[in-house]
Design a protein around this motif. Structure first.
Motif, PDB file in Angstrom:
ATOM      1  N   UNK A  54       0.929  -1.315  -0.062  1.00  0.00           N
ATOM      2  CA  UNK A  54       0.022  -0.076  -0.236  1.00  0.00           C
ATOM      3  C   UNK A  54       0.861   1.286   0.045  1.00  0.00           C
ATOM      4  N   UNK A  55       1.970   1.500   0.832  1.00  0.00           N
ATOM      5  CA  UNK A  55       2.579   2.597   1.058  1.00  0.00           C
ATOM      6  C   UNK A  55       3.400   2.683  -0.327  1.00  0.00           C
ATOM      7  N   UNK A  56       3.954   1.580  -0.937  1.00  0.00           N
ATOM      8  CA  UNK A  56       4.834   1.683  -1.905  1.00  0.00           C
ATOM      9  C   UNK A  56       3.966   2.456  -3.325  1.00  0.00           C
ATOM     10  N   UNK A  57       2.546   1.639  -3.268  1.00  0.00           N
ATOM     11  CA  UNK A  57       1.859   2.322  -4.497  1.00  0.00           C
ATOM     12  C   UNK A  57       1.233   3.623  -4.301  1.00  0.00           C
ATOM     13  N   UNK A  58       1.031   4.116  -2.923  1.00  0.00           N
ATOM     14  CA  UNK A  58       0.977   5.487  -2.761  1.00  0.00           C
ATOM     15  C   UNK A  58       1.988   6.433  -2.991  1.00  0.00           C
ATOM     16  N   UNK A  59       3.343   6.050  -2.543  1.00  0.00           N
ATOM     17  CA  UNK A  59       4.379   6.827  -2.621  1.00  0.00           C
ATOM     18  C   UNK A  59       5.024   6.838  -3.877  1.00  0.00           C
ATOM     19  N   UNK A  60       4.937   5.962  -4.561  1.00  0.00           N
ATOM     20  CA  UNK A  60       5.675   5.553  -6.007  1.00  0.00           C
ATOM     21  C   UNK A  60       4.883   4.844  -6.848  1.00  0.00           C
ATOM     22  N   UNK A  61       4.540   5.555  -7.785  1.00  0.00           N
ATOM     23  CA  UNK A  61       3.565   4.821  -8.901  1.00  0.00           C
ATOM     24  C   UNK A  61       3.963   3.639  -9.766  1.00  0.00           C
ATOM     25  N   UNK A  62       5.573   3.666  -9.746  1.00  0.00           N
ATOM     26  CA  UNK A  62       6.000   2.694 -10.742  1.00  0.00           C
ATOM     27  C   UNK A  62       6.036   1.235 -10.084  1.00  0.00           C
ATOM     28  N   UNK A  63       5.608   1.165  -8.756  1.00  0.00           N
ATOM     29  CA  UNK A  63       5.659  -0.116  -8.076  1.00  0.00           C
ATOM     30  C   UNK A  63       6.935  -0.498  -7.293  1.00  0.00           C
ATOM     31  N   UNK A  64       7.827   0.487  -7.315  1.00  0.00           N
ATOM     32  CA  UNK A  64       8.929   0.292  -6.533  1.00  0.00           C
ATOM     33  C   UNK A  64       9.794  -0.668  -7.194  1.00  0.00           C
ATOM     34  N   UNK A  65       9.795  -0.446  -8.639  1.00  0.00           N
ATOM     35  CA  UNK A  65      10.722  -1.136  -9.365  1.00  0.00           C
ATOM     36  C   UNK A  65      10.197  -2.583  -9.766  1.00  0.00           C
ATOM     37  N   UNK A  66       9.000  -3.014  -9.150  1.00  0.00           N
ATOM     38  CA  UNK A  66       8.566  -4.361  -9.419  1.00  0.00           C
ATOM     39  C   UNK A  66       7.866  -4.534 -10.534  1.00  0.00           C
TER      40      UNK A  66
END
Length: 331
Positions: free
Chosen positions: A26-38
């Motif tokens: 959740x926090x990854x999607x909220x903070x970085x729309x590219x999925x944290x490189x995944x």
């Protein structure tokens, strides 16, 4: 001291890891729309796995609570006093903490609304409402199960139709949000009843094989449907229910083998405190994700770091202030 049931400890251990994974996602999607490189497919898999945590917790609750008799009014009041009240006290402490951190602007009116569970200061605290609702209802649901077996079965069938079956229909119909908070609250009764039934079943290799097949089948179909249409995945999804129920039985079966028990049991005892407190560390993960360009490995390191630091925090408080730890973390 109550005797620990090891396989239940393992289920709670897995569940709290999945809950933390859900909030890292959740926090990854909220903070970085590219999925944290995944890759998108891997993020979908993470969402599916992470969503198994709460159903596992609810099945454990059913296992432990639905075996109680509640034969007298005194039994019910004792359960509320010793079972529900301590959980509410701990939850209220964390609601105040999150209100002080997250409410912008902070007002005492909003604080009160959060403390009486009308609002919630952070996304994960909806679970407190579920706990309160079902702890209040469980004595009466148990009496219905014992004294009116078929009425209880009919109730479960109606709830399953109203939640899981209707959710499936909405997904088939192309609805991108096939659930609502009010409707989904009913589905946890199914998880609790299923956990109660599965905990009483004899372990068998045939049932294990069936559970593994259902877990893989449910996961594959759920992945394909989410890959085709990115709808909102919640706990009243029927495929997620198939996966969670299957995983519950698999963990129970596998946990009958001999293995190291200490860490699993301690995390299990901490699980309620971890659930309420880990979001403080999720804030930190969100700030790091915003500030840095992270890769897929960092995503999983964040999951492990949140679990490890929360474990150390609660263990440290237990060592130096055990009474405070009991109230604040229920450990």
């Amino acid at each position: 001291m109550k005797q620990r049931i090891y396989w239940i400890d393992v289920v709670k251990f897995v569940a709290v890891v999945f809950v933390i994974l859900a909030h890292v996602v959740w926090v990854t999607e909220q903070s970085n729309h590219d999925g944290c490189g995944l890759p998108a497919n891997l993020m979908t898999i993470n969402r599916i796995i992470a969503s198994l945590g709460v159903p596992l917790f609810m099945m454990v609750s059913g296992t432990l609570l639905m075996k109680k008799g509640f034969e007298t009014k005194a039994d019910i009041m004792a359960f509320y006093r010793h079972g529900l009240f301590p959980l509410v006290v701990t939850a209220e402490i964390w609601i105040v903490v999150y209100c002080l951190i997250a409410l912008q602007p902070f007002t005492f009116r909003e604080l009160i609304l959060n403390m009486v569970l009308v609002h919630k200061p952070e996304v994960h605290l909806w679970y407190v409402r579920v706990i309160v609702i079902y702890y209040l209802l469980i004595p009466f649901l148990n009496r219905l199960r014992i004294n009116g077996k078929w009425l209880f079965v009919v109730l479960l069938a109606l709830v399953a139709t109203f939640t899981f079956a209707y959710n499936a229909w909405l997904i088939y119909d192309g609805n991108l949000c096939p659930t609502t908070p009010n409707r989904s609250y009913f589905c946890y009764l199914i998880y609790m009843a299923t956990g109660f039934v599965l905990a009483r079943q004899k372990l068998s290799l045939k049932r294990l094989c069936a559970a593994v097949i259902l877990l893989l089948f449910g996961g594959a179909v759920l992945f394909l449907t989410l890959s085709r249409t990115d709808y909102f995945l919640w706990y009243d999804n029927p495929l997620l229910a198939v996966m969670a129920i299957s995983l519950f039985y698999i963990i129970r079966f596998v946990s009958s083998c001999k293995m190291e028990k200490c860490v699993v049991s301690e995390v299990s005892k901490m699980s309620y405190g971890i659930y309420l407190s880990h979001f403080l560390l999720i804030y930190v993960v969100g700030m790091i994700v915003k500030a840095c360009s992270l890769n897929g490995i960092s995503f999983y390191l964040a999951l492990l770091a949140v679990l490890m630091f929360d474990f150390i925090l609660i263990w440290g408080v237990k060592k130096y202030a055990p009474k405070v730890c009991k109230v604040v973390f229920r450990y």
